[in-house]
Design an enzyme around this catalytic site. Structure first.
Site: not given
Length: 264
Positions: A40, A246
């Site tokens: 990711s 993230h």
């Protein structure tokens, strides 16, 4: 209600979705094609503007591979990074875009192999002792099982694209110690998590060097922009939950992209 209990209640559902820490997949080369592989952190989870055909892989037009390709116009570009990828799934599902004509490869992998999402869930929802034990268990995996998994992946990449310049990128530290956060994890937990990130990056760098690949750290780029810095380029626990921990779009453009561009 205690701060920790409040934090846990607010983030239980969010962290459930974070279980699939995204690991990138290939983007196809520069002069002879660029392929972007990994989890990711390479697909761009957290950066928004996801390509409609990427589904749960959540490949973002704000991710560093897409930004680099747009600026450099490689002869071909295979963007196959995917949320939740491990070294094993990168190896089994992402290497089809590589060939003898591939000249540039980028990859992030390793965080999911050591249970990144589970560790962060333990740290947010459980006691300090449980958090630290979970982090230490992950560090054990980094030292004992991850090196061979990375070596196998890197060997497969070289076999598929023997002349490619391969750039392996690391992961940022999550927290500014002594920063602005007034709730959430303790400073001891944050320090332990940061130290584990350093171990992870060290293991990845060593295996990349063994393979003859180029390792590029993003720690310097993210320094001053960690969680608790007041100008974070990373999401904390957030909605949608998969964004948690993230990089934001700015973390991709000002963090990962310069780290990649400097060695690509």
């Amino acid at each position: 209600m205690s701060v920790r209990r409040f934090w846990a209640s607010a983030s239980t559902l969010l962290l459930a979705a974070a279980a699939a820490l995204g690991m990138a997949q290939p983007a196809s080369a520069a002069a002879g094609g660029y392929v972007a592989l990994g989890d990711s952190y390479s697909s761009g989870v957290g950066a928004g503007s996801y390509l409609s055909d990427s589904g749960d892989c959540r490949r973002s037009t704000n991710a560093y591979p897409y930004l680099w390709a747009a600026a450099n116009s490689p002869s071909s570009f295979a963007f196959v990074a995917c949320s939740g990828a491990t070294t094993s799934t990168v190896k089994s599902g992402q290497l089809g875009s590589l060939s003898s004509s591939t000249s540039l490869v980028s990859v992030t992998a390793g965080g999911n192999d050591v249970g990144f999402a589970d560790v962060m869930q333990d740290c947010v929802l459980s006691s300090e002792a449980t958090c630290i034990a979970s982090v230490n268990s992950a560090v054990g995996q980094m030292n004992n099982t991850l090196p061979s998994a990375l070596s196998s992946l890197y060997s497969s990449i070289h076999s598929k694209a023997p002349t490619a310049h391969v750039v392996v990128l690391g992961y940022p530290r999550f927290y500014k110690i002594g920063g602005s956060c007034i709730a959430g994890l303790t400073e001891k937990e944050r320090t332990t998590i940061n130290n584990a990130s350093d171990v992870l990056n060290g293991v990845i760098a060593k295996q990349a060097a063994n393979a003859g690949f180029t390792f590029s750290s993003v720690v310097d780029e993210f320094t001053g922009h960690e969680l608790c810095s007041g100008d974070a380029w990373l999401h904390s626990v957030s909605i949608p939950v998969y964004n948690s921990y993230h990089p934001k779009a700015v973390g991709q453009s000002n963090g990962y992209l310069p780290a990649f561009r400097s060695v690509a």
